[in-house]
Design an enzyme around this catalytic site. Structure first.
Site, PDB file in Angstrom:
ATOM      1  CB  SER A  92      -0.769  -0.075   1.263  1.00 23.37           C
ATOM      2  OG  SER A  92      -0.051   0.405   2.435  1.00 23.37           O
TER       3      SER A  92
ATOM      4  CG  ASP B 118      -4.229  -1.832  -1.562  1.00 26.56           C
ATOM      5  OD1 ASP B 118      -5.317  -1.792  -2.485  1.00 26.56           O
ATOM      6  OD2 ASP B 118      -4.714  -2.124  -0.503  1.00 26.56           O
TER       7      ASP B 118
ATOM      8  CD  GLU C  80     -12.610   2.651  -1.799  1.00 30.50           C
ATOM      9  OE1 GLU C  80     -13.301   3.114  -0.904  1.00 30.50           O
ATOM     10  OE2 GLU C  80     -11.643   1.881  -1.619  1.00 30.50           O
TER      11      GLU C  80
ATOM     12  CG  ASN D 118      -8.023  -6.068  -1.310  1.00 29.47           C
ATOM     13  OD1 ASN D 118      -7.884  -6.749  -1.968  1.00 29.47           O
ATOM     14  ND2 ASN D 118      -7.622  -4.768  -1.350  1.00 29.47           N
TER      15      ASN D 118
END
Length: 291
Positions: free
Chosen positions: A50, A84, A136, A233
């Protein structure tokens, strides 16, 4: 074996109404544990780095990414590398040369029109580089140390009609949806809206992704995969397993100073949790309401 492609793994899972597990990694111990757990389960897996993990590593992507690539190439199961929750365009542009086949570009914090515009630009650039892009829509929340979002608040959930327009307008390859989970939960009490998930699955032709899965109980994960989630996830669950194991070891061995002693215990605990979660996701194959 060579690095796998996240897009190929997720697309294959979506085609069979199953899900690939994607685990966030912070240290080399995380990387090794995820691969060991996946090998033990005999399943493909996605290693996720991330933007927050990059910040933790002094803002440098390559040290952890190169280690992950080397570990993945030595694995006996397919392993893909995914970047991510990327908000930085500078970080996005480092992905292809660092071994990543996919990126989750996160503009969900922005108003809808700005999210669409920023994601469209990111997708256009990423596709020109051969990257598979996850976006998203909705508010999963719970990141960056902020108070956990009320997943039941008006407007927090992903709207199916808006999601259809968003995917069409951005060209995103997959969509992370807000259906009741929250990032960074340390209790497994999140209740998913499976009716909404069913409508999203029917409305969209791209694979759906569940973030904040550490807070979802096993039966909720099984139902989510049966309902259309193709990528799950997981991050916090590994940190919980690692921390608990290290705390227990140090309490029993207060004289310990060799970090290999307690890190190996933490790594083993994470590998066990990886195998367990992969097994939970596989249980969706026998879910009674599975299409």
């Amino acid at each position: 074996m060579p690095l796998a492609s996240t897009g190929e793994l997720v697309t294959a899972a979506a085609d069979t109404r199953s899900a690939v597990a994607a685990f966030n990694v912070i240290t080399l111990e995380h990387v090794e544990a995820v691969i060991a757990g996946a090998e033990s389960a005999g399943a493909p897996v996605v290693l996720q780095v991330s933007e927050n993990a990059v910040k933790f590593r002094y803002g440098r992507l390559l040290p952890l990414a190169r280690a992950a690539v080397a570990a993945a190439e030595g694995a006996t199961v397919p392993v893909a590398l995914h970047l991510d929750h990327v908000q930085s365009d500078h970080l996005l542009r480092q992905a292809p040369d660092a071994g990543f086949s996919s990126v989750m570009y996160d503009a969900a914090r922005l108003p809808y029109a700005d999210n669409l515009s920023a994601t469209r630009a990111a997708v256009d650039w990423a596709h020109s580089q051969g990257l598979w892009i996850e976006a998203e829509l909705g508010q999963v929340g719970g990141k960056d140390g902020k108070p956990a979002l009320d997943a039941h608040a008006p407007g927090a959930r992903t709207d199916p009609d808006q999601a259809r327009d968003f995917v069409a307008g951005t060209g995103a390859d997959a969509l992370a949806v807000a259906v009741g989970s929250v990032h960074a939960m340390t209790t497994r009490t999140a209740g998913l809206d499976h009716g909404l998930l069913k409508r999203l699955s029917a409305a969209l032709a791209v694979p759906l992704v569940l973030h904040g899965s550490s807070g979802v109980p096993d039966d909720g994960l099984v139902a989510a995969v049966a309902g259309g989630i193709a990528k799950v996830n997981v991050g916090t669950a590994l940190n919980i397993a690692m921390t608990a194991a290290i705390r227990e070891f140090l309490a029993a061995h207060p004289e310990a100073v060799d970090s290999r002693k307690y890190l190996s215990v933490g790594r083993e605990a994470m590998a066990h949790e990886v195998r367990r979660i992969i097994g939970v996701l596989a249980a969706s194959d026998s879910y009674p309401d599975r299409p």
